[in-house]
Design a protein around this motif. Structure first.
Motif, mmCIF file in Angstrom:
data_model
loop_
_atom_site.group_PDB
_atom_site.id
_atom_site.type_symbol
_atom_site.label_atom_id
_atom_site.label_comp_id
_atom_site.label_asym_id
_atom_site.label_seq_id
_atom_site.Cartn_x
_atom_site.Cartn_y
_atom_site.Cartn_z
ATOM 1 N N ILE A 55 -47.373 32.297 33.226
ATOM 2 C CA ILE A 55 -45.930 32.371 32.982
ATOM 3 C C ILE A 55 -45.598 31.910 31.568
ATOM 4 O O ILE A 55 -44.764 32.504 30.882
ATOM 5 N N SER A 56 -46.268 30.865 31.112
ATOM 6 C CA SER A 56 -45.953 30.368 29.765
ATOM 7 C C SER A 56 -46.415 31.316 28.669
ATOM 8 O O SER A 56 -45.763 31.425 27.629
ATOM 9 N N ILE A 57 -47.499 32.013 28.876
ATOM 10 C CA ILE A 57 -47.996 32.928 27.835
ATOM 11 C C ILE A 57 -47.281 34.279 27.880
ATOM 12 O O ILE A 57 -46.904 34.829 26.843
ATOM 13 N N TYR A 58 -47.074 34.829 29.079
ATOM 14 C CA TYR A 58 -46.604 36.211 29.203
ATOM 15 C C TYR A 58 -45.123 36.331 29.513
ATOM 16 O O TYR A 58 -44.664 37.426 29.860
ATOM 17 N N TYR A 59 -44.345 35.283 29.392
ATOM 18 C CA TYR A 59 -42.899 35.396 29.635
ATOM 19 C C TYR A 59 -42.283 36.231 28.515
ATOM 20 O O TYR A 59 -42.448 35.925 27.334
ATOM 21 N N PRO A 60 -41.551 37.313 28.867
ATOM 22 C CA PRO A 60 -41.042 38.202 27.814
ATOM 23 C C PRO A 60 -39.840 37.591 27.074
ATOM 24 O O PRO A 60 -39.161 36.700 27.569
ATOM 25 N N LEU A 61 -39.600 38.122 25.899
ATOM 26 C CA LEU A 61 -38.441 37.701 25.116
ATOM 27 C C LEU A 61 -37.158 38.233 25.753
ATOM 28 O O LEU A 61 -37.184 39.156 26.574
ATOM 29 N N HIS A 62 -36.023 37.661 25.385
ATOM 30 C CA HIS A 62 -34.752 38.069 25.991
ATOM 31 C C HIS A 62 -34.413 39.527 25.718
ATOM 32 O O HIS A 62 -33.794 40.188 26.539
ATOM 33 N N SER A 63 -34.818 40.047 24.579
ATOM 34 C CA SER A 63 -34.483 41.439 24.269
ATOM 35 C C SER A 63 -35.264 42.430 25.139
ATOM 36 O O SER A 63 -34.839 43.557 25.322
ATOM 37 N N TYR A 64 -36.403 42.005 25.680
ATOM 38 C CA TYR A 64 -37.222 42.884 26.513
ATOM 39 C C TYR A 64 -37.093 42.550 27.997
ATOM 40 O O TYR A 64 -37.869 43.012 28.799
ATOM 41 N N LEU A 65 -36.137 41.749 28.382
ATOM 42 C CA LEU A 65 -36.009 41.287 29.761
ATOM 43 C C LEU A 65 -35.087 42.223 30.534
ATOM 44 O O LEU A 65 -33.872 42.037 30.580
ATOM 45 N N ILE A 66 -35.672 43.269 31.122
ATOM 46 C CA ILE A 66 -34.889 44.177 31.961
ATOM 47 C C ILE A 66 -34.805 43.569 33.365
ATOM 48 O O ILE A 66 -35.442 42.561 33.658
ATOM 49 N N ASP A 67 -34.021 44.202 34.227
ATOM 50 C CA ASP A 67 -33.757 43.630 35.547
ATOM 51 C C ASP A 67 -35.021 43.472 36.398
ATOM 52 O O ASP A 67 -35.193 42.483 37.089
ATOM 53 N N VAL A 68 -35.905 44.456 36.355
ATOM 54 C CA VAL A 68 -37.127 44.382 37.159
ATOM 55 C C VAL A 68 -38.013 43.246 36.660
ATOM 56 O O VAL A 68 -38.576 42.485 37.461
ATOM 57 N N LYS A 69 -38.133 43.105 35.347
ATOM 58 C CA LYS A 69 -38.945 42.010 34.801
ATOM 59 C C LYS A 69 -38.295 40.654 35.084
ATOM 60 O O LYS A 69 -38.985 39.680 35.372
ATOM 61 N N ARG A 70 -36.987 40.599 35.015
ATOM 62 C CA ARG A 70 -36.288 39.348 35.309
ATOM 63 C C ARG A 70 -36.510 38.941 36.769
ATOM 64 O O ARG A 70 -36.767 37.784 37.080
ATOM 65 N N PHE A 71 -36.424 39.920 37.667
ATOM 66 C CA PHE A 71 -36.636 39.646 39.086
ATOM 67 C C PHE A 71 -38.078 39.201 39.351
ATOM 68 O O PHE A 71 -38.310 38.215 40.062
ATOM 69 N N SER A 72 -39.036 39.915 38.779
ATOM 70 C CA SER A 72 -40.432 39.569 39.048
ATOM 71 C C SER A 72 -40.820 38.239 38.405
ATOM 72 O O SER A 72 -41.596 37.478 38.978
ATOM 73 N N MET A 73 -40.267 37.931 37.233
ATOM 74 C CA MET A 73 -40.518 36.615 36.648
ATOM 75 C C MET A 73 -39.880 35.512 37.491
ATOM 76 O O MET A 73 -40.458 34.442 37.667
ATOM 77 N N GLY A 74 -38.693 35.779 38.004
ATOM 78 C CA GLY A 74 -38.053 34.802 38.887
ATOM 79 C C GLY A 74 -38.860 34.564 40.147
ATOM 80 O O GLY A 74 -38.994 33.423 40.609
ATOM 81 N N MET A 75 -39.422 35.635 40.707
ATOM 82 C CA MET A 75 -40.253 35.483 41.903
ATOM 83 C C MET A 75 -41.562 34.757 41.595
ATOM 84 O O MET A 75 -42.059 33.975 42.406
ATOM 85 N N ALA A 76 -42.127 34.994 40.412
ATOM 86 C CA ALA A 76 -43.342 34.277 40.020
ATOM 87 C C ALA A 76 -43.056 32.782 39.854
ATOM 88 O O ALA A 76 -43.844 31.935 40.280
ATOM 89 N N ILE A 77 -41.914 32.464 39.263
ATOM 90 C CA ILE A 77 -41.540 31.054 39.101
ATOM 91 C C ILE A 77 -41.224 30.432 40.462
ATOM 92 O O ILE A 77 -41.615 29.292 40.744
ATOM 93 N N PHE A 78 -40.551 31.180 41.333
ATOM 94 C CA PHE A 78 -40.254 30.685 42.674
ATOM 95 C C PHE A 78 -41.533 30.437 43.466
ATOM 96 O O PHE A 78 -41.661 29.440 44.177
ATOM 97 N N SER A 79 -42.499 31.344 43.342
ATOM 98 C CA SER A 79 -43.795 31.163 43.994
ATOM 99 C C SER A 79 -44.501 29.918 43.464
ATOM 100 O O SER A 79 -45.112 29.164 44.232
ATOM 101 N N LEU A 80 -44.413 29.700 42.173
ATOM 102 C CA LEU A 80 -45.015 28.512 41.577
ATOM 103 C C LEU A 80 -44.356 27.238 42.081
ATOM 104 O O LEU A 80 -45.018 26.235 42.337
ATOM 105 N N LEU A 81 -43.043 27.282 42.261
ATOM 106 C CA LEU A 81 -42.329 26.107 42.768
ATOM 107 C C LEU A 81 -42.647 25.814 44.231
ATOM 108 O O LEU A 81 -42.589 24.659 44.664
ATOM 109 N N LEU A 82 -42.977 26.833 45.001
ATOM 110 C CA LEU A 82 -43.299 26.641 46.409
ATOM 111 C C LEU A 82 -44.743 26.196 46.647
ATOM 112 O O LEU A 82 -45.058 25.679 47.721
#
Length: 153
Positions: A55-82
Motif C-alpha cells: 500500500i505504501s509503495i503502490y498507492y496512486p497519486l490523487h490525479s490518477y485516483l479513479i473510483d475503482v482504484k479508490r474503492f479497491s485501495m479502500g478495501m485493501a486498507i480495510f483488509s489491513l485494518l482487520l
C-alpha cells in the motif's frame, strides 16, 4: 479480497492474500491440526507486513485516483485494518486446540539453551509428572528371593 481487483498492485499482493486464505480454509477444515493454525497465523502476520509495504509503495497519486482504484485501495486498507483482529481470533483458536507457544528467552544462563519453550526455563521446569527411579524407600516390585513362597500343589 476486493483490494485485489486493483491493477496498480503487483500480482504478489493477490498471491499472498489468496494463499493465506487457502491456508485459512485448510486450518478451519483440519480441526485437529495445530500446524495448519500456526501456518495460518504466520501467514496472516506476514501479509500484514507485506500489505503495508504494497500500500505504501503502490498507492496512486490523487490525479490518477479513479473510483475503482479508490474503492479497491479502500478495501485493501480495510483488509489491513482487520488483520490484527483476525490474528487475535486465530491465536485464540490455536489456544483452544491445545497449542501453547510462549516464547521465552533465557538470558541469565549461558551454558543452557537460550530458547525455552512452553514458558519454562531450565531452572523452573515442572517436574511433577516425573517419577524418580532412585528412591530407596519404595516398595520392591518383585518379592524378596530370600523368602520362599509356598507352592499350592
Amino acid at each position: 479480497m476486493w483490494g485485489c481487483m486493483n491493477n496498480s498492485f503487483p500480482a504478489s499482493y493477490a498471491w499472498g492474500n489468496f494463499s493465506v486464505l487457502a491456508v485459512g480454509i485448510w486450518a478451519i477444515v483440519q480441526r485437529d491440526s495445530l500446524d495448519a493454525i500456526v501456518m495460518f497465523l504466520t501467514g496472516l502476520l506476514l501479509t500484514v507486513l507485506t500489505d503495508i509495504i504494497h500500500i505504501s509503495i503502490y498507492y496512486p497519486l490523487h490525479s490518477y485516483l479513479i473510483d475503482v482504484k479508490r474503492f479497491s485501495m479502500g478495501m485493501a486498507i480495510f483488509s489491513l485494518l482487520l488483520k490484527p483482529g483476525s490474528c487475535y481470533f486465530v491465536y485464540r483458536m490455536y489456544r483452544e486446540r491445545g497449542g501453547e507457544y510462549v516464547f521465552n528467552i533465557d538470558l541469565e544462563s549461558s551454558s543452557d539453551s537460550h530458547f525455552a519453550y512452553n514458558g519454562l526455563n531450565h531452572a523452573g521446569r515442572d517436574r511433577s509428572a516425573y517419577e524418580t527411579i532412585d528412591q530407596q524407600d519404595a516398595s520392591p516390585q518383585w518379592p524378596d528371593s530370600s523368602k520362599t513362597a509356598q507352592h499350592p500343589y
